[in-house]
Design an enzyme around this catalytic site. Structure first.
Site, PDB file in Angstrom:
ATOM      1  N   ASP A  74      22.601  45.208  -8.842  1.00  0.00           N
ATOM      2  CA  ASP A  74      21.637  44.120  -8.671  1.00  0.00           C
ATOM      3  C   ASP A  74      21.716  43.049  -9.758  1.00  0.00           C
ATOM      4  O   ASP A  74      21.184  41.959  -9.597  1.00  0.00           O
ATOM      5  CB  ASP A  74      20.219  44.691  -8.602  1.00  0.00           C
ATOM      6  CG  ASP A  74      20.031  45.572  -7.386  1.00  0.00           C
ATOM      7  OD1 ASP A  74      20.506  45.186  -6.307  1.00  0.00           O
ATOM      8  OD2 ASP A  74      19.436  46.656  -7.513  1.00  0.00           O
ATOM      9  N   SER A 106      16.346  54.621  -0.398  1.00  0.00           N
ATOM     10  CA  SER A 106      16.552  54.123   0.969  1.00  0.00           C
ATOM     11  C   SER A 106      17.330  55.126   1.824  1.00  0.00           C
ATOM     12  O   SER A 106      16.921  55.450   2.947  1.00  0.00           O
ATOM     13  CB  SER A 106      17.250  52.763   0.962  1.00  0.00           C
ATOM     14  OG  SER A 106      18.414  52.789   0.173  1.00  0.00           O
ATOM     15  N   HIS A 136      14.124  49.638  -6.810  1.00  0.00           N
ATOM     16  CA  HIS A 136      15.295  49.896  -5.955  1.00  0.00           C
ATOM     17  C   HIS A 136      15.864  48.547  -5.508  1.00  0.00           C
ATOM     18  O   HIS A 136      16.236  47.724  -6.334  1.00  0.00           O
ATOM     19  CB  HIS A 136      14.842  50.802  -4.806  1.00  0.00           C
ATOM     20  CG  HIS A 136      15.934  51.405  -3.984  1.00  0.00           C
ATOM     21  ND1 HIS A 136      17.231  51.517  -4.407  1.00  0.00           N
ATOM     22  CD2 HIS A 136      15.913  51.957  -2.719  1.00  0.00           C
ATOM     23  CE1 HIS A 136      17.961  52.101  -3.463  1.00  0.00           C
ATOM     24  NE2 HIS A 136      17.175  52.367  -2.427  1.00  0.00           N
ATOM     25  N   HIS A 183      20.281  53.141 -14.344  1.00  0.00           N
ATOM     26  CA  HIS A 183      20.484  53.790 -13.045  1.00  0.00           C
ATOM     27  C   HIS A 183      20.092  55.258 -13.144  1.00  0.00           C
ATOM     28  O   HIS A 183      20.241  55.867 -14.206  1.00  0.00           O
ATOM     29  CB  HIS A 183      21.945  53.679 -12.591  1.00  0.00           C
ATOM     30  CG  HIS A 183      22.095  53.880 -11.119  1.00  0.00           C
ATOM     31  ND1 HIS A 183      22.284  55.125 -10.569  1.00  0.00           N
ATOM     32  CD2 HIS A 183      22.043  53.002 -10.086  1.00  0.00           C
ATOM     33  CE1 HIS A 183      22.363  54.986  -9.251  1.00  0.00           C
ATOM     34  NE2 HIS A 183      22.216  53.721  -8.924  1.00  0.00           N
ATOM     35  N   ARG A 216      30.158  48.348  -8.277  1.00  0.00           N
ATOM     36  CA  ARG A 216      29.675  47.306  -7.344  1.00  0.00           C
ATOM     37  C   ARG A 216      29.366  46.034  -8.126  1.00  0.00           C
ATOM     38  O   ARG A 216      29.501  44.929  -7.620  1.00  0.00           O
ATOM     39  CB  ARG A 216      28.426  47.807  -6.602  1.00  0.00           C
ATOM     40  CG  ARG A 216      28.669  49.081  -5.802  1.00  0.00           C
ATOM     41  CD  ARG A 216      27.394  49.649  -5.226  1.00  0.00           C
ATOM     42  NE  ARG A 216      26.420  50.003  -6.249  1.00  0.00           N
ATOM     43  CZ  ARG A 216      25.180  50.406  -6.011  1.00  0.00           C
ATOM     44  NH1 ARG A 216      24.763  50.524  -4.763  1.00  0.00           N
ATOM     45  NH2 ARG A 216      24.360  50.715  -7.001  1.00  0.00           N
TER      46      ARG A 216
HETATM   47  N1  HAX Z   1      14.996  48.479 -18.968  1.00  0.00           N
HETATM   48  C1  HAX Z   1      14.068  49.082 -19.748  1.00  0.00           C
HETATM   49  N2  HAX Z   1      13.792  50.396 -19.704  1.00  0.00           N
HETATM   50  C2  HAX Z   1      14.517  51.131 -18.852  1.00  0.00           C
HETATM   51  C3  HAX Z   1      15.515  50.585 -18.050  1.00  0.00           C
HETATM   52  C4  HAX Z   1      15.738  49.195 -18.111  1.00  0.00           C
HETATM   53  N3  HAX Z   1      16.630  48.584 -17.329  1.00  0.00           N
HETATM   54  N4  HAX Z   1      16.070  51.563 -17.311  1.00  0.00           N
HETATM   55  C5  HAX Z   1      15.412  52.690 -17.645  1.00  0.00           C
HETATM   56  N5  HAX Z   1      14.466  52.426 -18.567  1.00  0.00           N
HETATM   57  C6  HAX Z   1      13.482  53.339 -19.120  1.00  0.00           C
HETATM   58  C7  HAX Z   1      12.658  53.928 -17.985  1.00  0.00           C
HETATM   59  O1  HAX Z   1      11.627  53.047 -17.569  1.00  0.00           O
HETATM   60  C8  HAX Z   1      12.153  55.207 -18.598  1.00  0.00           C
HETATM   61  O2  HAX Z   1      11.072  54.889 -19.442  1.00  0.00           O
HETATM   62  P1  HAX Z   1       9.797  55.866 -19.575  1.00  0.00           P
HETATM   63  O3  HAX Z   1      10.342  57.117 -20.166  1.00  0.00           O
HETATM   64  O4  HAX Z   1       8.865  55.120 -20.454  1.00  0.00           O
HETATM   65  O5  HAX Z   1       9.268  56.074 -18.183  1.00  0.00           O
HETATM   66  C9  HAX Z   1      13.336  55.629 -19.476  1.00  0.00           C
HETATM   67  O6  HAX Z   1      14.105  54.444 -19.712  1.00  0.00           O
HETATM   68  C10 HAX Z   1      14.223  56.692 -18.861  1.00  0.00           C
HETATM   69  O7  HAX Z   1      14.643  56.215 -17.595  1.00  0.00           O
HETATM   70  P2  HAX Z   1      16.053  56.661 -16.982  1.00  0.00           P
HETATM   71  O8  HAX Z   1      16.038  58.134 -16.826  1.00  0.00           O
HETATM   72  O9  HAX Z   1      17.176  56.072 -17.753  1.00  0.00           O
HETATM   73  O10 HAX Z   1      16.045  55.915 -15.583  1.00  0.00           O
HETATM   74  P3  HAX Z   1      15.348  56.395 -14.244  1.00  0.00           P
HETATM   75  O11 HAX Z   1      16.292  57.294 -13.538  1.00  0.00           O
HETATM   76  O12 HAX Z   1      13.960  56.906 -14.464  1.00  0.00           O
HETATM   77  O13 HAX Z   1      15.209  55.023 -13.463  1.00  0.00           O
HETATM   78  C11 HAX Z   1      15.942  52.892 -12.694  1.00  0.00           C
HETATM   79  C12 HAX Z   1      16.338  54.357 -12.933  1.00  0.00           C
HETATM   80  C13 HAX Z   1      17.057  52.209 -11.965  1.00  0.00           C
HETATM   81  C14 HAX Z   1      14.675  52.874 -11.821  1.00  0.00           C
HETATM   82  C15 HAX Z   1      15.670  52.231 -14.071  1.00  0.00           C
HETATM   83  O14 HAX Z   1      16.867  52.220 -14.820  1.00  0.00           O
HETATM   84  C16 HAX Z   1      15.126  50.808 -13.940  1.00  0.00           C
HETATM   85  O15 HAX Z   1      13.901  50.644 -13.807  1.00  0.00           O
HETATM   86  N6  HAX Z   1      16.031  49.761 -13.990  1.00  0.00           N
HETATM   87  C17 HAX Z   1      15.598  48.396 -13.798  1.00  0.00           C
HETATM   88  C18 HAX Z   1      15.361  48.117 -12.309  1.00  0.00           C
HETATM   89  C19 HAX Z   1      16.669  48.118 -11.542  1.00  0.00           C
HETATM   90  O16 HAX Z   1      17.635  47.498 -11.951  1.00  0.00           O
HETATM   91  N7  HAX Z   1      16.684  48.798 -10.399  1.00  0.00           N
HETATM   92  C20 HAX Z   1      17.844  48.812  -9.506  1.00  0.00           C
HETATM   93  C21 HAX Z   1      18.672  50.080  -9.637  1.00  0.00           C
HETATM   94  C22 HAX Z   1      19.848  50.103  -8.695  1.00  0.00           C
HETATM   95  C23 HAX Z   1      19.354  50.294  -7.309  1.00  0.00           C
HETATM   96  O17 HAX Z   1      18.833  51.307  -6.895  1.00  0.00           O
HETATM   97  N8  HAX Z   1      19.457  49.290  -6.553  1.00  0.00           N
HETATM   98  O18 HAX Z   1      18.908  49.325  -5.337  1.00  0.00           O
END
Ligand code: HAX
Length: 436
Positions: free
Chosen positions: A373, A241, A271, A318, A327
């Protein structure tokens, strides 16, 4: 007493030579290398953006203008009888780096109140949306509709000097942020309480108090709103964002275009939408458990089932953070104080114990800890905002504070249009030596 805009101008004047010197004297100095993994992996960790408004340390979490969240909550002035500070004070802090006095905050409050008038056509656009529309889509369109009010556009067309762009951007940004809570509350009434009379703003109330009033919620929902808008305001510049807002504004698109775009980025499930996903997911657990609190073993099984079906655990992980999000902790402390017996909060608390060890064992997520979140929807639910589609709108109102502060400074420091370079897969293979 100088106004916020005068204090800001002073800060801008002091800051400009620093950026100019870095560019002129050290423009060729290399500060980082870029790996293939970073290029293919969503640009993680590449140092390519500058902001002085907030900084995200992976282990400590966010700092606003150098202050941790607990410090921000401690030092900003609060409305009488409130637990949480004025959002107006955060706006002042983010823009200037200075902690405002009570009377400086009052000035900002009056300024915001004077800018709350919303043209009729904005309500008409909101009203014309089908009631099944997502509130983020309506919010984005409502902000876009306001674009015709942009002062920056008028002054740009009249040939304003680049050095003055920040001034009309400040006017646009302040006009927009003052209106965001009104637009958000109106969308809520339209979608979820269409038979209730809409409450227009109360000019005597601050940003958070007025939002609670328009939502028709009693105390301590005013404090929930203040807390919510403050913790979501900024998370340095690389998140979707904030980065989208900055990128769009770098083309000299005005703050309405940029804010609408940042809202669209925030609406993704990885996000800002994650807060509604958390609630949806917990409701799923509840339903499966016949509405009773599961045992730890049952909860573990549900978490594993989610992972094994290929889904992420919403609210955990994250891209930058490597510990529990402060937070999350601010909200957890609020919940422990105000709603310790809330049923959903008990679920959230149990997840806090259960999920991190499972994510560690699962071995994929780099950060097994909860993010903002994981906790926020449950507090909204407790105070009667049970329509979880709406939660990201609350996030967006908060995030606009940080995005708009950044855009004003982008203009003040004359940051150019953003334009990173892309390469082809062939080129990457050549660069690493597997293809000639
Ligand atoms: N549950 C299961 N698997 C997860 C995970 C979770 N909560 N968080 C990360 N992973 C997985 C990823 O999907 C990725 O898998 P692949 O290799 O198969 O693609 C692997 O672990 C490595 O990911 P990462 O490097 O740890 O995390 P990223 O930087 O790629 O992604 C995210 C960060 C926040 C998108 C991710 O942790 C996620 O999808 N979390 C759940 C959704 C969420 O809570 N989003 C909100 C984040 C905070 C925010 O921005 N708020 O607005």
């Amino acid at each position: 007493m100088p106004t916020l805009k005068e204090v800001l101008y002073d800060k801008i004047q002091q800051h400009r030579p620093r950026t100019t010197r870095l560019m002129k004297e050290f423009g060729d100095t290399v500060i980082a290398d870029v790996s293939v993994q970073q290029v293919l992996g969503g640009m993680r960790g590449i140092k390519s953006l500058v902001t002085d408004i907030s900084y995200l340390d992976p282990y400590e979490g966010i700092r606003y203008r150098g202050h941790t969240l607990p410090e921000v909550f401690e030092m900003l002035p609060k409305p009488e009888g409130a637990e949480m500070p004025y959002v107006e004070g955060l706006w002042y802090l983010l823009l200037t780096g200075e902690v405002p006095t009570e009377s400086e905050v009052q000035d900002v409050m009056i300024d915001f109140t004077n800018r709350r008038t919303i043209p009729r056509y904005v309500w008409d656009v909101i009203d014309s949306f089908p009631s099944e529309s997502h509130p983020m889509a309506i919010l984005s369109a409502a902000v876009m509709t306001l674009e015709r009010e942009s002062r920056f556009n008028i002054e740009y067309r009249m040939g304003a000097s680049k050095m003055d762009y920040w001034d009309s951007t400040y006017e646009d940004a302040t006009n927009l942020i003052a209106k965001m809570p009104l637009i958000g509350a109106y969308i809520y009434r339209k979608l979820y309480e269409p038979n209730k009379t809409h409450r227009y703003h109360d000019p005597h109330l601050d940003f958070g108090g007025n939002f609670a009033y328009m939502m028709g919620k009693d105390i301590p929902y005013d404090d929930v709103s203040r807390m919510y808008f403050i913790i979501h305001a900024d998370h340095e510049s690389g998140n979707v964002s904030a980065h989208t807002g900055h990128l769009v504004a770098s083309a000299l698109s005005d703050v309405y275009y940029a804010t609408s775009a940042m809202i669209n980025g925030l609406a993704g499930p990885l996000h800002g939408l994650a807060n509604q996903e958390v609630l949806r997911w917990i409701q799923g657990v509840k339903e499966k458990m016949g509405n009773k609190l599961p045992s730890v073993e049952e909860m573990k099984k549900f978490v594993w089932d989610t992972l094994n079906s290929g889904q992420v655990i919403p609210g955990y992980g994250h891209a930058v953070l490597r510990k529990t999000d402060p937070r999350y902790m601010v909200q957890r402390e609020f919940a422990l104080k105000h709603m310790p017996d809330d049923e959903l909060f008990q679920y959230v608390s149990m997840l806090y114990d259960v999920v991190p060890p499972i994510l560690k064992e699962h071995g994929k997520a780099k950060n097994p800890w909860p993010n903002v979140d994981a906790q926020s929807g449950v507090i909204q639910w407790h105070y009667g905002v049970t329509q979880y589609d709406f939660y990201t709108v609350l996030f967006a109102i908060g995030r606009a504070i940080g995005v708009l502060s950044n855009i004003i400074w982008d203009r003040a420091l004359g940051y150019p249009i953003e334009r990173p370079k892309s390469v082809t897969t062939d080129m990457l293979e050549e660069l690493v030596g597997i293809k000639k």
